[in-house]
Design a protein around this motif. Structure first.
Motif, mmCIF file in Angstrom:
data_model
loop_
_atom_site.group_PDB
_atom_site.id
_atom_site.type_symbol
_atom_site.label_atom_id
_atom_site.label_comp_id
_atom_site.label_asym_id
_atom_site.label_seq_id
_atom_site.Cartn_x
_atom_site.Cartn_y
_atom_site.Cartn_z
ATOM 1 N N CYS A 201 98.959 -12.514 24.779
ATOM 2 C CA CYS A 201 100.010 -12.474 25.797
ATOM 3 C C CYS A 201 99.551 -13.056 27.137
ATOM 4 O O CYS A 201 100.367 -13.629 27.874
ATOM 5 C CB CYS A 201 100.476 -11.035 26.001
ATOM 6 S SG CYS A 201 101.340 -10.346 24.560
ATOM 7 N N THR A 202 98.288 -12.893 27.471
ATOM 8 C CA THR A 202 97.783 -13.366 28.775
ATOM 9 C C THR A 202 97.096 -14.723 28.686
ATOM 10 O O THR A 202 96.737 -15.295 29.717
ATOM 11 C CB THR A 202 96.790 -12.346 29.349
ATOM 12 O OG1 THR A 202 95.684 -12.195 28.437
ATOM 13 C CG2 THR A 202 97.465 -10.990 29.537
ATOM 14 N N GLY A 203 96.897 -15.216 27.459
ATOM 15 C CA GLY A 203 96.218 -16.495 27.304
ATOM 16 C C GLY A 203 94.731 -16.435 27.622
ATOM 17 O O GLY A 203 94.125 -17.441 28.004
ATOM 18 N N ILE B 73 95.151 -3.989 19.807
ATOM 19 C CA ILE B 73 95.656 -3.966 21.184
ATOM 20 C C ILE B 73 94.997 -5.059 22.026
ATOM 21 O O ILE B 73 95.664 -5.778 22.784
ATOM 22 C CB ILE B 73 95.414 -2.576 21.809
ATOM 23 C CG1 ILE B 73 96.271 -1.528 21.094
ATOM 24 C CG2 ILE B 73 95.730 -2.598 23.301
ATOM 25 C CD1 ILE B 73 95.984 -0.100 21.528
ATOM 26 N N ILE B 74 93.693 -5.200 21.891
ATOM 27 C CA ILE B 74 92.975 -6.223 22.665
ATOM 28 C C ILE B 74 93.416 -7.618 22.251
ATOM 29 O O ILE B 74 93.584 -8.517 23.090
ATOM 30 C CB ILE B 74 91.454 -6.044 22.482
ATOM 31 C CG1 ILE B 74 90.991 -4.740 23.129
ATOM 32 C CG2 ILE B 74 90.687 -7.227 23.072
ATOM 33 C CD1 ILE B 74 89.553 -4.379 22.840
ATOM 34 N N THR B 75 93.624 -7.828 20.951
ATOM 35 C CA THR B 75 94.061 -9.142 20.467
ATOM 36 C C THR B 75 95.448 -9.490 20.996
ATOM 37 O O THR B 75 95.703 -10.628 21.428
ATOM 38 C CB THR B 75 94.073 -9.149 18.924
ATOM 39 O OG1 THR B 75 92.762 -8.830 18.442
ATOM 40 C CG2 THR B 75 94.491 -10.520 18.395
ATOM 41 N N THR C 7 88.106 -12.254 24.752
ATOM 42 C CA THR C 7 88.746 -11.275 23.860
ATOM 43 C C THR C 7 87.749 -10.743 22.834
ATOM 44 O O THR C 7 87.693 -9.540 22.570
ATOM 45 C CB THR C 7 89.934 -11.920 23.132
ATOM 46 O OG1 THR C 7 90.859 -12.442 24.095
ATOM 47 C CG2 THR C 7 90.643 -10.902 22.253
ATOM 48 N N ALA C 8 86.949 -11.633 22.260
ATOM 49 C CA ALA C 8 85.979 -11.229 21.242
ATOM 50 C C ALA C 8 84.919 -10.308 21.839
ATOM 51 O O ALA C 8 84.518 -9.312 21.209
ATOM 52 C CB ALA C 8 85.329 -12.461 20.622
#
Length: 340
Positions: free
Chosen positions: A248-250, A241-243, A256-257
């Motif tokens: 999607c948001t760039g 989900i986070i990836t 993200t990591a």
């Protein structure tokens, strides 16, 4: 004229030992070459339950006779070596896990047939060679200690293995997802080390040394997989989900990591708490120490583990996923617990 009485000597620890196995749900059976009445009287004095139910094995002519007898009798007398083996096989065919103790050559066939065989060092060399366990001091009262040590090893390996396997399940699923979606792997190697240190490696080391005499149930490998599966699946779902959000948001890969690592640490600590139950002072200390280690590392070792300060939507998503990951983990645990 003379009248001589021959009597079997009952060790002082016999009743205590048999009482221990009774409490553990173990049924004690006596298989002897002696007169069945004599064997029964000795078994009664030793404190073995239902020792009044005895049979002369010379009356057991077929395998069906033996299969029926093992359901009814506790003491078997006048048993020849081949019958000892068949009696063990009959107990196994009835769905029992069978342990056999013996010290003579006539016990070798039964010792080899049993699931667990125990011999006395003072007995024959053939019995010692055939057995899986040899009591060097020939003292059967040490068997509760042997059982306790075996349970400690198996239960602690099961507990530690479930922690390690969870990471393997998660990594395998995440690797497949990364290859299919043609994305960067969402975590840095140092972040995987961060997770491994505080949610797997260090806790597993201390938990493996703990006493654990809980009854061993079910298949070892299946239990380990089912214990590890909720953590691995939950980790994979939340990181996916986070990836997807990051793509999607760039959002920068570092953001993200970091978000994924924080959520994985939350799930990892929940898994550690689950594995540590029921709690004692050492397990509580392990959980608290790992939580403190995570906080310390987040404050003073951010650069070492490639962690950055989260901002804006990334911070909001991380907090939301950390909160939602816990009920998701509990739900997956309930689903897998049905198979344990």
């Amino acid at each position: 004229m003379a009248f001589i009485i021959l009597e079997n000597e009952i060790r002082e620890t016999a009743k205590e030992t048999f009482e221990y196995f009774k409490k553990q749900g173990v049924a004690i059976k006596v298989i002897s070459g002696d007169n069945p009445l004599t064997a029964s009287k000795v078994a009664i004095r030793a404190g073995i339950d239902d020792a009044t139910y005895y049979i002369d094995a010379t009356t057991l002519k077929t395998d069906k006779d033996i299969a029926d007898a093992v359901q009814k009798y506790t003491v078997f007398g006048r048993v020849i070596p081949e019958q000892k083996k068949k009696i063990i096989e009959a107990f196994k065919m009835a769905g029992n896990v069978v342990a056999m103790t013996g010290d003579g050559v006539n016990d070798v066939l039964a010792l080899k047939c049993a699931d667990c065989s125990v011999a006395m060092a003072s007995g024959s060399e053939a019995a010692s060679n055939a057995a899986q366990i040899v009591l060097l001091d020939s003292d059967f009262s040490k068997m509760p200690d042997v059982v306790g040590e075996g349970r400690r090893v198996v239960n602690n390996i099961k507990r530690s293995a479930s922690l390690f396997l969870a990471k393997n399940i998660f990594s395998m699923l995440l690797t497949i997802f990364t290859l299919i979606s043609v994305n960067l792997y969402p975590l840095y190697p140092t972040q995987l080390s961060f997770l491994g240190i505080f949610t797997i490696g260090v806790p597993a080391f201390f938990l493996a040394l703990q006493p654990n005499k809980s009854l061993i149930k079910g298949d070892f490998l299946l239990n380990v997989v089912l214990k590890a599966l909720p953590t691995g699946l939950t980790d994979f779902i939340v990181v996916t989900i986070i990836t997807i959000y990051g793509n999607c948001t760039g959002a920068p890969h570092e953001q993200t990591a970091t978000a994924a690592t924080l959520v994985l640490l939350t799930v990892g600590m929940a898994a550690l708490v689950r594995v540590c139950k029921p709690f004692d002072i050492i397990r509580v200390c392990v959980c608290v120490a790992m939580a403190c280690g995570i906080v310390f590392s987040m404050i003073f070792l951010r650069s070492l583990f490639a962690m950055v300060v989260l901002k804006g939507l990334a911070l909001n998503l991380t907090v939301m996923m950390m909160v939602l990951s816990l009920p998701l983990y509990r739900y997956v645990c309930r689903m897998t617990d049905r198979f344990l």
